[in-house]
Motif scaffolding. Structure first.
Motif, PDB file in Angstrom:
ATOM      1  N   ARG A  33       3.205   2.538  -7.493  1.00 43.73           N
ATOM      2  CA  ARG A  33       2.693   3.333  -6.611  1.00 43.73           C
ATOM      3  C   ARG A  33       1.344   3.543  -5.997  1.00 43.73           C
ATOM      4  O   ARG A  33       0.849   3.707  -5.187  1.00 43.73           O
ATOM      5  CB  ARG A  33       3.356   4.896  -7.298  1.00 43.73           C
ATOM      6  CG  ARG A  33       2.869   6.091  -6.573  1.00 43.73           C
ATOM      7  CD  ARG A  33       2.610   7.098  -7.266  1.00 43.73           C
ATOM      8  NE  ARG A  33       1.955   7.244  -8.353  1.00 43.73           N
ATOM      9  CZ  ARG A  33       0.601   7.194  -8.136  1.00 43.73           C
ATOM     10  NH1 ARG A  33      -0.164   7.495  -7.324  1.00 43.73           N
ATOM     11  NH2 ARG A  33      -0.153   6.928  -9.469  1.00 43.73           N
ATOM     12  N   SER A  34       0.351   3.201  -7.236  1.00 40.08           N
ATOM     13  CA  SER A  34      -0.793   3.501  -7.086  1.00 40.08           C
ATOM     14  C   SER A  34      -1.441   2.193  -6.164  1.00 40.08           C
ATOM     15  O   SER A  34      -2.391   2.207  -5.457  1.00 40.08           O
ATOM     16  CB  SER A  34      -1.731   3.340  -8.611  1.00 40.08           C
ATOM     17  OG  SER A  34      -2.816   3.100  -8.408  1.00 40.08           O
ATOM     18  N   MET A  35      -0.749   0.924  -6.263  1.00 40.30           N
ATOM     19  CA  MET A  35      -1.141  -0.215  -5.528  1.00 40.30           C
ATOM     20  C   MET A  35      -0.617  -0.157  -4.020  1.00 40.30           C
ATOM     21  O   MET A  35      -1.330  -0.194  -2.987  1.00 40.30           O
ATOM     22  CB  MET A  35      -0.429  -1.538  -5.834  1.00 40.30           C
ATOM     23  CG  MET A  35      -1.103  -1.908  -7.322  1.00 40.30           C
ATOM     24  SD  MET A  35      -2.936  -2.165  -7.322  1.00 40.30           S
ATOM     25  CE  MET A  35      -3.200  -3.511  -6.097  1.00 40.30           C
ATOM     26  N   ASP A  36       0.247   0.713  -3.938  1.00 39.32           N
ATOM     27  CA  ASP A  36       0.749   0.970  -2.426  1.00 39.32           C
ATOM     28  C   ASP A  36      -0.087   2.184  -1.945  1.00 39.32           C
ATOM     29  O   ASP A  36      -0.562   1.862  -0.531  1.00 39.32           O
ATOM     30  CB  ASP A  36       2.326   1.590  -2.510  1.00 39.32           C
ATOM     31  CG  ASP A  36       3.307   0.507  -2.791  1.00 39.32           C
ATOM     32  OD1 ASP A  36       3.130  -0.304  -2.611  1.00 39.32           O
ATOM     33  OD2 ASP A  36       4.405   1.184  -3.190  1.00 39.32           O
ATOM     34  N   ASP A 305       4.973  16.732   1.218  1.00 36.36           N
ATOM     35  CA  ASP A 305       5.746  15.678   2.101  1.00 36.36           C
ATOM     36  C   ASP A 305       7.249  15.451   0.950  1.00 36.36           C
ATOM     37  O   ASP A 305       7.348  14.578   0.340  1.00 36.36           O
ATOM     38  CB  ASP A 305       4.936  14.168   2.212  1.00 36.36           C
ATOM     39  CG  ASP A 305       6.093  13.242   3.125  1.00 36.36           C
ATOM     40  OD1 ASP A 305       6.973  13.648   3.354  1.00 36.36           O
ATOM     41  OD2 ASP A 305       5.514  12.210   3.539  1.00 36.36           O
ATOM     42  N   PHE A 306       8.289  16.026   1.568  1.00 31.49           N
ATOM     43  CA  PHE A 306       9.640  15.855   0.844  1.00 31.49           C
ATOM     44  C   PHE A 306      10.190  14.614   0.804  1.00 31.49           C
ATOM     45  O   PHE A 306      11.172  14.281   0.202  1.00 31.49           O
ATOM     46  CB  PHE A 306      10.498  17.123   1.304  1.00 31.49           C
ATOM     47  CG  PHE A 306      11.860  17.445   0.330  1.00 31.49           C
ATOM     48  CD1 PHE A 306      11.425  17.258  -1.089  1.00 31.49           C
ATOM     49  CD2 PHE A 306      12.758  18.093   0.818  1.00 31.49           C
ATOM     50  CE1 PHE A 306      12.410  17.720  -2.016  1.00 31.49           C
ATOM     51  CE2 PHE A 306      13.963  18.060  -0.021  1.00 31.49           C
ATOM     52  CZ  PHE A 306      13.710  18.104  -1.479  1.00 31.49           C
ATOM     53  N   SER A 307       9.837  13.895   2.291  1.00 33.95           N
ATOM     54  CA  SER A 307      10.542  12.575   2.142  1.00 33.95           C
ATOM     55  C   SER A 307       9.771  11.247   1.583  1.00 33.95           C
ATOM     56  O   SER A 307      10.424  10.436   1.376  1.00 33.95           O
ATOM     57  CB  SER A 307      10.442  12.070   3.909  1.00 33.95           C
ATOM     58  OG  SER A 307       8.958  11.784   4.075  1.00 33.95           O
ATOM     59  N   ASP A 308       8.802  11.756   0.741  1.00 33.08           N
ATOM     60  CA  ASP A 308       8.031  10.750  -0.328  1.00 33.08           C
ATOM     61  C   ASP A 308       8.802  10.617  -1.404  1.00 33.08           C
ATOM     62  O   ASP A 308       8.902  11.907  -2.151  1.00 33.08           O
ATOM     63  CB  ASP A 308       6.556  11.056  -0.186  1.00 33.08           C
ATOM     64  CG  ASP A 308       5.637  10.021  -0.840  1.00 33.08           C
ATOM     65  OD1 ASP A 308       6.163   9.393  -1.790  1.00 33.08           O
ATOM     66  OD2 ASP A 308       4.997   9.708  -0.263  1.00 33.08           O
ATOM     67  N   PRO A 309       9.265   9.612  -1.895  1.00 33.86           N
ATOM     68  CA  PRO A 309       9.918   9.642  -3.222  1.00 33.86           C
ATOM     69  C   PRO A 309       8.760  10.109  -4.343  1.00 33.86           C
ATOM     70  O   PRO A 309       9.114  10.404  -5.289  1.00 33.86           O
ATOM     71  CB  PRO A 309      10.096   7.847  -3.355  1.00 33.86           C
ATOM     72  CG  PRO A 309      10.195   7.698  -1.936  1.00 33.86           C
ATOM     73  CD  PRO A 309       9.340   8.305  -1.257  1.00 33.86           C
ATOM     74  N   HIS A 314       2.651  14.035  -6.424  1.00 34.49           N
ATOM     75  CA  HIS A 314       1.397  14.735  -5.597  1.00 34.49           C
ATOM     76  C   HIS A 314       1.488  16.164  -5.887  1.00 34.49           C
ATOM     77  O   HIS A 314       0.291  16.540  -5.747  1.00 34.49           O
ATOM     78  CB  HIS A 314       2.060  14.294  -4.144  1.00 34.49           C
ATOM     79  CG  HIS A 314       2.376  13.134  -3.800  1.00 34.49           C
ATOM     80  ND1 HIS A 314       2.893  12.891  -2.540  1.00 34.49           N
ATOM     81  CD2 HIS A 314       1.939  11.869  -3.876  1.00 34.49           C
ATOM     82  CE1 HIS A 314       2.774  11.272  -2.092  1.00 34.49           C
ATOM     83  NE2 HIS A 314       2.101  10.766  -3.177  1.00 34.49           N
ATOM     84  N   MET A 315       2.501  16.712  -6.395  1.00 37.43           N
ATOM     85  CA  MET A 315       2.413  18.122  -6.603  1.00 37.43           C
ATOM     86  C   MET A 315       1.436  18.237  -7.930  1.00 37.43           C
ATOM     87  O   MET A 315       0.829  19.256  -8.038  1.00 37.43           O
ATOM     88  CB  MET A 315       3.741  18.686  -6.947  1.00 37.43           C
ATOM     89  CG  MET A 315       4.802  19.000  -5.519  1.00 37.43           C
ATOM     90  SD  MET A 315       6.273  19.315  -5.903  1.00 37.43           S
ATOM     91  CE  MET A 315       5.942  21.129  -6.217  1.00 37.43           C
TER      92      MET A 315
END
Length: 442
Positions: A33-36, A305-309, A314-315
């Motif tokens: 996730r961090s690399m993305d 962004d509820f569409s983000d896995p 993020h919260m």
């Protein structure tokens, strides 16, 4: 004309970057996730990802962060993939940057430096430009010595990406002159902060509800701001729209707008820079005065962004940042944006379809571009703003017409009766207003 890396970015062709990530016992999914996210940050600076290299170590190498073997591997890849800059997903010490640039013979940038460059490009107002310049100088100061070194691969050090903006002007200056410039910036920022404080005091004294948009970068805060302005703004709302773009840190500058929904009380809504994992402390400190706009809100709208896995992560980042700036105890409405995308997936797969918009206590599921979602959001804001209010009667002398007008502007008045001794008003009052107008209670 000097051919610099930054000029290439602006006028010739995208610069190719090699991304480096070091996993020190982190969960694989979190590391990915961090690399993305690093790739998205690079994209936000209009760079092209030529290659990604990862390494796993128990502890970072003190000299080169990733170890000499991996450095040699990267060096061998530079010409093969036409790489002009190497970007690390973590913060590097000045010594590590110096050693890496010497070994690789190319520019090296860490995550903090990368975010600083994005901020430098996005800053438009005087305040945000001053804040970014101060943060850049603060970042540059301990790295000044190695920045003077000319790298053959770059055609000179002064055009390097990591010296763009304030660095481009300050690179040849010695430490004393940089510190002098930082002192000047501090004085200018203090003046701007005083001006902001005066504006904030006016809003606080107006009695109008204060709402602040917060959340992870690129969650849709600007879209919500624009949708509210389109539906409930003033006649010149078109001129007050903010930039919307599917990009990390598309906007930095704080904006404050008045929203006047028919049948509901008006409120002012503010928006500022989005949050991100490992937001450089120098930026949090430099942008504190604008981030602190959230501290003075009655309600925070945390846009997700509820569409983000990764929305739960993020919260968590948002929660931590709010605590850091002193806004951790303000009531929050959790706004799950882009819920329509999940709704669409459910329809296509034949699952039970969630309702959008849908509100449950302190959370709401919306599509920021849909009018019915904005109506539902305003209804929840209205409910939250009125949570601490009571209905009271005030007998206002005719000489206190300003109080009557103020309550009217807020749409707090329920009924009015004109009597010989004054105006009898039935109105919704907050606790603060109740104390303020106590002498007129009837």
């Amino acid at each position: 004309m000097k051919n610099t890396i930054y000029e290439n970015i602006e006028t010739i062709a995208p610069i190719r970057a090699l991304l480096v990530g070091l996993n020190i016992g982190t969960d694989d999914a979190e590391f990915e996730r961090s690399m993305d996210e690093l790739k998205e940050l690079v994209k936000a600076l209009d760079l092209e990802v030529g290659l990604t290299v990862t390494q796993s170590l128990d502890t970072p190498d003190r000299s080169t962060y990733i170890g000499s073997g991996k450095v040699e591997e990267i060096r061998a890849s530079l010409d093969m993939f036409d790489i002009s800059i190497v970007i690390f997903n973590d913060s590097l010490s000045p010594m590590q940057v110096r050693n890496l640039e010497k070994a690789l013979d190319t520019e090296v940038l860490d995550r903090t430096g990368l975010i600083l460059q994005i901020f430098a490009r996005r800053a438009h107002t005087r305040e945000s430009r001053l804040q970014v310049e101060y943060a850049q100088l603060q970042y540059m100061l301990p790295r000044l010595a190695h920045m003077r070194t000319s790298l053959s691969r770059q055609g000179g050090g002064s055009g390097r990406l990591s010296n763009k903006g304030s660095g481009e002007k300050q690179l040849e200056l010695d430490r004393r002159r940089i510190e002098h410039r930082m002192a000047e910036l501090r004085r200018e920022l203090e003046q701007v902060e005083r001006e902001r404080g005066t504006q904030r005091s006016r809003r606080l004294s107006s009695g109008i509800g204060r709402v602040s948009l917060v959340g992870y970068t690129n969650a849709g805060k600007s879209t919500i701001m624009n949708s509210l302005l389109k539906l409930y703004g003033s006649d010149d709302s078109e001129n007050k729209m903010v930039l919307e773009k599917d990009m990390l840190f598309a906007t930095l500058d704080t904006t404050v707008r008045k929203i006047t929904p028919p049948g509901s009380r008006p409120f002012v809504i503010s928006d500022t820079v989005g949050f991100i994992s490992n937001l450089p402390h120098t930026l949090v400190k430099a942008f504190r005065s604008t981030l602190e706009e959230a501290k003075y809100a009655d309600i925070l709208l945390e846009v997700i962004d509820f569409s983000d896995p990764e929305y739960r992560h993020h919260m968590e980042v948002t929660k931590e940042t709010l605590v850091e700036i002193g806004a951790g105890d303000i009531p929050v409405i959790y706004v799950f944006n882009k819920s329509d995308l999940l709704q669409k997936e459910q329809m296509e797969s034949g699952q039970l379809v969630m309702e959008v918009p849908r509100s449950l206590d302190d959370r709401i599921y919306i599509c920021a571009k849909a009018d019915d979602s904005m109506d539902a959001l305003v209804e929840l804001i209205e409910k939250s703003l009125s949570g601490g209010e009571t209905v009271e009667k005030l007998l206002l002398p005719y000489s206190q017409g300003a109080i009557y007008s103020s309550l009217g502007d807020k749409k707090a008045i329920i009924s009015t009766e004109y009597l010989p001794e004054g105006i009898l008003v039935e109105a919704r009052l907050s606790k603060a207003e109740l104390a303020k107008y106590e002498e007129y209670l009837n």
